[in-house]
Design a protein around this motif. Structure first.
Motif, PDB file in Angstrom:
ATOM      1  N   SER A 289     -63.314 -23.078  26.394  1.00 17.00           N
ATOM      2  CA  SER A 289     -63.930 -24.447  25.819  1.00 17.00           C
ATOM      3  C   SER A 289     -63.322 -25.651  26.726  1.00 17.00           C
TER       4      SER A 289
ATOM      5  N   ALA B  76     -64.222 -25.514  30.268  1.00 19.64           N
ATOM      6  CA  ALA B  76     -65.631 -26.007  30.516  1.00 19.64           C
ATOM      7  C   ALA B  76     -65.548 -27.481  30.517  1.00 19.64           C
TER       8      ALA B  76
ATOM      9  N   ARG C 277     -70.089 -24.312  27.954  1.00 18.25           N
ATOM     10  CA  ARG C 277     -69.159 -23.268  27.592  1.00 18.25           C
ATOM     11  C   ARG C 277     -69.959 -22.119  27.911  1.00 18.25           C
TER      12      ARG C 277
END
Length: 460
Positions: free
Chosen positions: A434, A437, A444
């Motif tokens: 997460s 990203a 994600r």
């Protein structure tokens, strides 16, 4: 460009400096998209722009039209940029040695000049057919999974290593002596065993000997055997490795470490296919195929008179160069997963896979010790891992992305930049997808798709 059915035409790159032959060949292949190049620079530019699957290559290119230097340099450049290219080289009458050298260096096939259009057409179409089958097999492997095993025990998904396996399979059923050249830890003995298992000698013995690991005064006895009483301690007649491999294959690892006096005796065996044991007077006929390997530079050793040139040419009828692990696209991650499963079963069953940050570190490392180093690193990591997944810290590696990358074209450059950015983001966020990203400015799910695309996904 497309044919009448709107299906893209297969691209054929013709590297030929004769304008008349250029026109003749282009006219002969109306069912292909033919691209013409008359020199190395143009050929490489066309390769980058068009990415043809098949290339016909005249080895006599300017500025060396009467030699082969420029042709071989062009072939090496093509295979470096696009290793899956099927290269068909031109061989004039009396130039069989150049054709064989080209095959050993990675060419797919050869044709003789003057050109027989129909004969060359068959070779070209077969090359396209084989390339199509390779692409279909690759797609099936990605869809259904594959154990990535070739030659029995070699695990690889890299085009560079698959080409080596194809060359080995091609020469397996000949009696030609094969020399494997590569750095330590690249899997030369596994490849030699794969050659034996693919040959018609597979039902006979495969015998391996490391010439560097045996003291000089014992190596002759190990290779040729000895008669009872031949020297102090020779309490019985003993067959040597050459005799033990009769009907099969003898693998001489680190052949460059054989001392000069023993090289003479080995040369006699290869020439006459007979041996004499130490202390014996009887010539024993032996049908043993020789496969050898070394990481040393035998050309330098020959120049220094520490290795016999005539023995080299007897041992090196076919020379196959083994790429380093750093040159084998995607194999670091593939092999890491294999070793993780192997050592987890043996040492620490709690370890179930390799975390994304560890995969990123594996992909970024240059592997100076090749597959052997990777195996040892993963074994250590399985022992040191505190959780279910091997983390980057368990590998004790430092990521470096300062090395230049030789890329085919802009598309490849973009993919390389994407990969490098993903590796750095995952490393900087300690494997948190997460956060990685967010750092990359993507969602994600998009990052997961990219991890899968670049073979960096978390092992299951």
């Amino acid at each position: 460009m497309a044919d009448k059915g709107n299906k893209p035409m297969e691209k054929l790159l013709i590297v030929e400096d004769d304008p008349g032959l250029q026109k003749q060949l282009k006219w002969a292949y109306e069912d292909f998209e033919v691209i013409i190049a008359g020199d190395r620079e143009t050929a490489i530019n066309m390769l980058r722009a068009e990415e043809p699957d098949v290339v016909t290559l005249d080895l006599g290119l300017p500025p060396d039209p009467d030699g082969t230097t420029e042709g071989f340099a062009t072939m090496d450049a093509i295979l470096s940029l696009k290793p899956d290219t099927k290269i068909i080289v031109a061989s004039g009458h009396g130039e069989k040695d150049s054709a064989l050298r080209a095959i050993a260096s990675g060419a797919w096939d050869f044709y003789q000049k003057p050109v027989d259009i129909d004969e060359l057409g068959l070779i070209v179409r077969r090359a396209f057919h084989v390339r199509k089958l390779e692409l279909e097999n690759s797609a099936l492997s990605e869809k259904h999974g594959s154990n990535h095993q070739v030659l029995g025990q070699i695990i690889t998904g890299a085009p560079e290593m698959l080409k080596v396996a194809q060359m080995i399979e091609r020469v397996a059923n000949t009696n030609a002596s094969v020399m494997l050249l590569g750095a330590s830890g690249t899997g030369k003995e596994l490849l030699a065993r794969g050659l034996h298992d693919s040959s018609d000698r597979r039902d006979k013995a495969f015998v391996a000997i490391n010439c560097a690991a045996i003291p000089e005064n014992l190596l002759e006895s190990e290779l040729f055997g000895h008669e009872k009483g031949a020297f102090t301690g020779a309490i019985k007649t003993t067959e040597g490795k050459i005799e033990q491999a009769n009907g099969g294959t003898l693998f001489l690892d680190e052949v460059g470490d054989i001392p000069l006096p023993l090289q003479v005796k080995l040369l006699r065996f290869i020439q006459e296919r007979v041996i004499e044991r130490i202390g014996g007077r009887k010539a024993i006929a032996v049908d043993t195929r020789i496969v050898c390997a070394t990481h040393q530079n035998l050309d330098e050793m020959i120049a220094e008179n520490s290795f016999r040139e005539d023995l080299y040419y007897r041992l090196a009828e076919i020379v196959i160069k083994i790429p380093a692990l750093s040159e084998r696209s995607g194999d670091a991650s593939l092999l890491a997963r294999h070793f993780q499963k192997k050592f987890a079963e043996e040492i620490n069953p709690a370890v179930k896979g390799i975390a994304p940050d560890a995969l990123a570190a594996l992909e970024a490392w240059k592997w100076p010790g090749n597959v052997r180093e990777l195996e040892n690193r993963i074994k250590r990591a399985v022992i040191m891992a505190e959780g279910k997944m091997i983390a980057a810290k368990d590998l004790d590696l430092e990521i470096s992305d300062d090395e230049p990358i030789d890329l085919l074209n802009l598309k490849a450059a973009r993919e390389s930049a994407d990969r490098a950015a993903i590796i750095r983001a995952i490393s900087q966020t300690d494997g948190n997808i997460s956060n990685a990203a967010k750092l990359l400015g993507i969602s994600r799910p998009t990052l997961y798709d990219l991890l899968k695309q670049y073979n960096l996904q978390q092992a299951s």
